[in-house]
Design an enzyme around this catalytic site. Structure first.
Site, short mmCIF file in Angstrom:
data_model
loop_
_atom_site.label_atom_id
_atom_site.label_comp_id
_atom_site.label_asym_id
_atom_site.label_seq_id
_atom_site.Cartn_x
_atom_site.Cartn_y
_atom_site.Cartn_z
N LYS A 151 0.84 -1.21 0.00
CA LYS A 151 0.00 0.00 0.00
C LYS A 151 0.87 1.25 0.00
O LYS A 151 1.03 1.93 1.02
CB LYS A 151 -0.95 -0.02 1.21
CG LYS A 151 -2.13 0.92 1.07
CD LYS A 151 -3.21 0.57 2.08
CE LYS A 151 -4.32 1.60 2.16
NZ LYS A 151 -5.06 1.78 0.93
N LEU A 207 -4.49 -4.78 -4.17
CA LEU A 207 -4.29 -4.58 -2.74
C LEU A 207 -5.13 -5.60 -1.98
O LEU A 207 -6.29 -5.86 -2.35
CB LEU A 207 -4.71 -3.16 -2.33
CG LEU A 207 -4.38 -2.86 -0.87
CD1 LEU A 207 -2.88 -2.64 -0.69
CD2 LEU A 207 -5.15 -1.67 -0.36
N1 PDD Z 1 -8.00 2.58 -0.37
N2 PDD Z 1 -7.60 -1.40 -3.52
C1 PDD Z 1 -6.97 -0.21 -3.55
C2 PDD Z 1 -6.16 0.16 -4.73
C3 PDD Z 1 -7.10 0.68 -2.46
O1 PDD Z 1 -6.47 1.86 -2.48
C4 PDD Z 1 -7.91 0.32 -1.35
C5 PDD Z 1 -8.07 1.20 -0.14
C6 PDD Z 1 -8.55 -0.95 -1.38
C7 PDD Z 1 -9.42 -1.43 -0.25
O2 PDD Z 1 -8.64 -1.77 0.89
P1 PDD Z 1 -9.24 -1.63 2.35
O3 PDD Z 1 -10.48 -2.44 2.38
O4 PDD Z 1 -8.18 -2.19 3.21
O5 PDD Z 1 -9.52 -0.16 2.59
C8 PDD Z 1 -8.36 -1.77 -2.47
C9 PDD Z 1 -8.07 3.49 0.77
C10 PDD Z 1 -9.38 3.47 1.47
C11 PDD Z 1 -7.67 4.88 0.29
O6 PDD Z 1 -6.73 4.96 -0.48
O7 PDD Z 1 -8.28 5.88 0.72
#
Ligand code: PDD
Length: 287
Positions: A151, A207
């Site tokens: 991330k 991710l």
């Molecule tokens: N984004 N895929 C991508 C590319 C992401 O950036 C995110 C999360 C997710 C979902 O992951 P999670 O369920 O752990 O939030 C999948 C966050 C919320 C953001 O960039 O604001």
């Protein structure tokens, strides 16, 4: 009320917080982040976010500067200081500021990671009218790097994807690679066909969403069928329903793809039920 943020050990008013111009997060996107949501003043799935943070840092050879307990204390203190009932906590760790620009990593014994956290106050986050309306998405080519499971703060292409969606009158973009959907610009992507929930399997291409893991667990507990495999845009266009998951959107129905309705063009029963289950269960388990 001025927002209080956290920078490298200090809680400060946001206008007094700063990081160096030599910070590698700023110069090279050499850093990782997490977004944890807050409901009723409590953290949703903190343990999952702490685990993924550790994994992202390890993959980039950045030492985790704090223990899970210390991370938790800072999150809770920011919720308290900023009086957050519903919203998000953003956390970023970079490889630090070596005092100059160099492609080689600095000596970690000398250059310590930069740690920044701030809150985003979002009253009504869990009751957004968007959940009744559903999202419109467009499809775009996925041209991101090959380690999307980390991330990192390299969010230029996802930002461009959101802007392409906006320009097309949509809310978000689903990215595709070799004809298969990878994920949304900031969320994981799902379709539902014949009662079966289909979402891409884990790998370096997406991710590993913390919300995804929880939703798949809740779906299995509710005897819903789940298939973790790649799906094409054509399958998505032909699906009964679709949805996305993320820490800030929870479970959000998707009702349109590239200008054509998915299913009835309204939020479907599976997405709606999963959203309810997810919000109920994660509220119960929030800390
Ligand atoms: N984004 N895929 C991508 C590319 C992401 O950036 C995110 C999360 C997710 C979902 O992951 P999670 O369920 O752990 O939030 C999948 C966050 C919320 C953001 O960039 O604001």
């Amino acid at each position: 009320m001025t927002r209080t943020v956290y920078v490298n050990g200090s809680y400060l008013p946001e206008d007094q917080a700063s990081v160096s111009i030599f910070d590698r997060g700023f110069l090279m996107a050499d850093g990782v982040y997490e977004v944890t949501s807050v409901l009723d003043g409590k953290l949703i799935d903190f343990a999952g976010h702490a685990r993924r943070l550790q994994r992202s840092l390890s993959e980039l050879d950045i030492e985790n500067p704090l223990s899970d307990d210390e991370w938790l204390t800072i999150h809770r203190e920011l919720v308290r200081l900023n009086d957050i009932d519903q919203g998000m906590i953003y956390l970023q760790v970079t490889r630090g500021a070596p005092g100059d620009r160099d492609f080689a990593f600095p000596d970690p014994a000398v250059t310590k990671p930069t740690v920044v956290l701030f809150t985003q106050n979002k009253p009504g986050l869990a009751d957004t009218p968007m959940a009744q309306k559903g999202l419109k998405v467009i499809s775009i080519e996925d041209i991101r790097w090959g380690r999307r499971d980390i991330k990192t703060v390299q969010l230029l292409y996802p930002s461009m994807g959101k802007m392409m969606a906006k320009k097309a009158g949509a809310d978000d973009a689903w990215m595709t690679e070799d004809g298969f959907v990878t994920e949304g610009t900031s969320n994981n992507a799902y379709i539902v066909k014949g009662g079966r929930i289909i979402t891409r399997h884990l790998g370096n291409e997406i991710l590993h969403g913390i919300t995804r893991a929880a939703v798949l667990k809740f779906a299995a507990e509710a005897q819903m069928e789940v298939e973790e495999r790649s799906f094409t845009l054509a399958e998505a266009a032909d699906a009964d329903e679709a949805f996305i998951t993320s820490a800030s959107m929870f479970v959000m129905p998707v009702v349109e793809l590239d200008g054509a309705a998915i299913g009835t063009g309204k939020p479907g029963p599976v997405a709606t039920r999963l959203r309810e289950i997810y919000l109920d269960e994660s509220r119960k388990q929030a800390i």
